[in-house]
Write a protein that holds these residues in place. Structure first.
Motif, PDB file in Angstrom:
ATOM      1  N   LEU A 178       0.841  -1.193   0.000  1.00 51.85           N
ATOM      2  CA  LEU A 178       0.000   0.000   0.000  1.00 51.85           C
ATOM      3  C   LEU A 178       0.879   1.245   0.000  1.00 51.85           C
ATOM      4  O   LEU A 178       1.771   1.390   0.842  1.00 51.85           O
ATOM      5  N   HIS A 180       0.720   5.431  -0.004  1.00 54.66           N
ATOM      6  CA  HIS A 180      -0.163   6.543   0.351  1.00 54.66           C
ATOM      7  C   HIS A 180      -0.014   7.740  -0.584  1.00 54.66           C
ATOM      8  O   HIS A 180       0.848   7.765  -1.477  1.00 54.66           O
ATOM      9  N   MET A 189      -3.377   4.723   5.187  1.00 50.57           N
ATOM     10  CA  MET A 189      -3.872   3.616   4.367  1.00 50.57           C
ATOM     11  C   MET A 189      -4.448   2.501   5.230  1.00 50.57           C
ATOM     12  O   MET A 189      -4.729   1.404   4.745  1.00 50.57           O
ATOM     13  N   LEU A 192      -7.600   0.582   4.047  1.00 50.13           N
ATOM     14  CA  LEU A 192      -7.400  -0.449   3.029  1.00 50.13           C
ATOM     15  C   LEU A 192      -6.645  -1.647   3.607  1.00 50.13           C
ATOM     16  O   LEU A 192      -6.916  -2.793   3.240  1.00 50.13           O
ATOM     17  N   ALA A 205       2.487  -1.824   4.235  1.00 48.70           N
ATOM     18  CA  ALA A 205       2.173  -0.409   4.062  1.00 48.70           C
ATOM     19  C   ALA A 205       3.451   0.388   4.263  1.00 48.70           C
ATOM     20  O   ALA A 205       4.149   0.196   5.267  1.00 48.70           O
ATOM     21  N   VAL A 251      -2.751   5.211  -3.819  1.00 49.40           N
ATOM     22  CA  VAL A 251      -3.805   6.217  -3.834  1.00 49.40           C
ATOM     23  C   VAL A 251      -3.175   7.583  -4.110  1.00 49.40           C
ATOM     24  O   VAL A 251      -2.205   7.966  -3.436  1.00 49.40           O
TER      25      VAL A 251
END
Length: 408
Positions: A178, A180, A189, A192, A205, A251
């Protein structure tokens, strides 16, 4: 002769103005922010209380970013910010309970000790390790590896060591990385991370350089971050072996990062390990994104447009000297055109975008779809969602879209 001298003076003045203004905006946009209030649980809790008690339009302390007015309206959207901040608080609460920091990459990764964390509010029980690797330019990067080792059991059972091992799921060998957005961190994050953990998918992450607990003085809007992400992928392959399957999910700025990562030369030999790339509200290029923000800031008249373009040009030159690239080089759109000719074209691409995204215009999503050329592309737009809002406006459809691609 006089006319020529005047012409040279005018041109010199324009260049000096462009570089000087560009340097000012570079400091505002690309230099690491000193206020880390968004990582302070007390600040987040205060922001959450404010938005729960107020209507849209309030200012959220500790959640600020570049852009004002409608461009940053998603930061005041209750439908987005309430669940996002709640998940962020759960993440930070785990940090405050206990933590262990380990240095990754010495060939001893299998011996790393994990940190147990659990949250009864979501029903997600997981272990979390704080990891550090060395990224580009010898920058220390921080990531958080989360996995679900239990099938049943309450928090008390967890503490007593009476939980059962997780069952084998279709995703038991999957890890999602993940990434950010701008001025956020891995903690942002968490919403998610919880969705993936519920499905038995391991989560890594990461804090991008210049954000969170990673090093780096400058923010690079996805360009250098892509090289850093490649190193995280190599770390996972070293740690978990050849059977690991990887999902890249970014994202905003993180979406630009994951798109540009998969076209790197060093990634092509390992594309078979990458199951999907999920890009949520990516810009088409950093230069186009900043020009869009300049139009919102300065206006759209010919003089205002010219002034904004001068500043963006100066900003790009300053960034070249400091970070080593022009803003037009930082281009997910160009990366997707390259992807068509690379082994990375076999990696499924999932593009999300909100129809009311004022921060990254919906037109940029169309540019990315065109650049992808139909090579394993799934596009999903949420008509009423602002920036970063696709998940929050349609969470079930959002996750189903991703899982459907993973199952094909």
């Amino acid at each position: 002769m006089v006319v020529f001298i005047v012409f040279l003076l005018v041109i010199s003045g324009i260049i000096v103005f462009s570089l000087a203004a560009g340097a000012v905006f570079f400091r505002q946009i690309f230099v690491r922010k000193t206020n880390d209030g968004s990582l302070d649980s007390s600040v987040i809790h205060s922001s959450l209380k404010q938005i729960e008690q107020a209507v849209n339009g309030i200012d959220l302390p500790g959640i600020k970013m570049a852009g004002t007015g409608i461009a940053a309206s998603h930061l005041n959207d209750r439908k987005i910010m309430i669940p996002l901040l709640q998940a962020k608080l759960r993440w930070l609460h785990c940090n405050e309970k206990n933590s262990t920091s380990v240095l990754a990459g010495s060939g001893k990764n299998e011996e790393l000790d994990s940190v147990c964390a659990a949250d009864d509010a979501t029903g997600v029980f997981y272990c979390r390790e704080t990891l550090h690797i060395t990224g580009s330019r010898n920058t220390r990067l921080t990531g958080y590896l989360c996995s679900v080792p239990v099938e049943t059991g309450s928090r008390a059972d967890w503490a007593a060591g009476q939980t059962q091992k997780a069952p084998i799921t279709p995703y038991h060998d999957c890890t999602v990385i993940l990434v950010h957005g701008y001025t956020d961190s891995a903690a942002g994050m968490a919403y998610l991370a919880e969705e993936y953990l519920k499905r038995g998918i391991t989560v890594l992450a990461v804090d991008c350089r210049g954000h969170g607990y990673s090093g780096g003085k400058y923010i690079t809007m996805g360009w250098t971050d892509a090289k850093d992400l490649a190193r995280w992928i190599e770390f996972l392959l070293q740690r978990s072996g050849e059977k690991v399957r990887i999902i890249l999910h970014g994202v905003s700025m993180g979406a630009a990062t994951v798109i540009q990562t998969v076209v790197l030369k060093r990634i092509q030999p390992v594309v078979s390990h990458i199951m999907a790339v999920v890009a949520d509200c990516s810009f088409s290029s950093a230069s186009a994104q900043i020009r869009h923000q300049a139009r919102l800031l300065f206006g759209k008249s010919p003089v205002q447009h010219f002034t904004g373009n001068l500043i963006v040009a100066g900003l790009s030159v300053v960034n070249l000297f400091v970070n080593g690239f022009l803003l037009r080089q930082d281009s997910p759109r160009a990366a997707l055109y390259r992807r068509q000719r690379l082994p990375a074209a076999q990696i499924p691409l999932i593009l999300f975008h909100g129809g009311r995204d004022a921060f990254v215009p919906d037109s940029m999503a169309s540019e990315l779809v065109k650049a992808a050329g139909g090579y394993l592309v799934t596009e999903h737009r949420v008509s009423d969602a602002p920036h970063i809002g696709c998940y929050f406006y349609e969470p079930d459809i959002y996750m189903k879209t991703i899982l459907d691609v993973l199952c094909t």
